[in-house]
Design a protein around this motif. Structure first.
Motif, PDB file in Angstrom:
ATOM      1  N   PRO A 164      11.254 -12.919 -41.934  1.00 20.78           N
ATOM      2  CA  PRO A 164      11.955 -13.750 -42.917  1.00 20.78           C
ATOM      3  C   PRO A 164      11.753 -13.244 -44.350  1.00 20.78           C
ATOM      4  N   LEU A 165      10.537 -12.797 -44.685  1.00 22.55           N
ATOM      5  CA  LEU A 165      10.286 -12.276 -46.030  1.00 22.55           C
ATOM      6  C   LEU A 165      11.111 -11.013 -46.279  1.00 22.55           C
ATOM      7  N   GLY A 166      11.222 -10.159 -45.272  1.00 22.42           N
ATOM      8  CA  GLY A 166      12.032  -8.951 -45.396  1.00 22.42           C
ATOM      9  C   GLY A 166      13.499  -9.269 -45.629  1.00 22.42           C
ATOM     10  N   ARG A 167      14.007 -10.262 -44.912  1.00 19.34           N
ATOM     11  CA  ARG A 167      15.409 -10.667 -45.101  1.00 19.34           C
ATOM     12  C   ARG A 167      15.618 -11.305 -46.468  1.00 19.34           C
ATOM     13  N   THR A 168      14.653 -12.088 -46.917  1.00 18.03           N
ATOM     14  CA  THR A 168      14.738 -12.693 -48.250  1.00 18.03           C
ATOM     15  C   THR A 168      14.737 -11.602 -49.317  1.00 18.03           C
ATOM     16  N   PHE A 169      13.861 -10.612 -49.141  1.00 16.07           N
ATOM     17  CA  PHE A 169      13.813  -9.495 -50.092  1.00 16.07           C
ATOM     18  C   PHE A 169      15.159  -8.775 -50.131  1.00 16.07           C
TER      19      PHE A 169
END
Length: 117
Positions: free
Chosen positions: A50-55
């Motif tokens: 999820p953090l990667g997609r948010t980034f």
């Protein structure tokens, strides 16, 4: 550089939209020619976390908002020095186009015996 800053903001739970607003405001008052270099995101694989997609999503928003305020935008992928020199000259106002580009002279690094320059 903007991507690193965004990554740091996300890792510390800060608001990237506010930081982008601050960056754009600072760029809007800057009298000097400014060049921003950022990594491309979104053309490759979908991030697993999820953090990667948010980034990825926030970086795309940062790039779009910054580009909307820019005089020139270029996507350079595995760019050669020759192409970078050409783009540098094209980005200069016509009065400066005859000047030299700050990049070093290009040299062809193709197959042995090929003497293109």
């Amino acid at each position: 550089m903007p991507d690193t800053r965004l990554s740091n903001l996300l890792n510390t739970g800060q608001n990237p939209t506010q930081a982008t607003d601050t960056l754009l405001a600072a760029l809007g008052t800057c009298q000097a020619e400014t060049i921003l270099v950022a990594n491309e995101v979104g053309l490759g694989i979908i991030p697993e976390t999820p953090l990667g997609r948010t980034f990825r999503d926030d970086t795309g928003q940062l790039h779009q908002r910054t580009a909307a305020h820019a005089n020139n935008v270029a996507l350079m992928v595995a760019v050669s020095t020759c192409l970078a020199q050409l783009l540098c000259k094209l980005a200069q106002p016509a009065s400066k186009a005859r000047g030299s580009c700050p990049l070093p002279p290009a040299k062809w690094s193709g197959p042995a015996g090929d003497a293109r320059h």
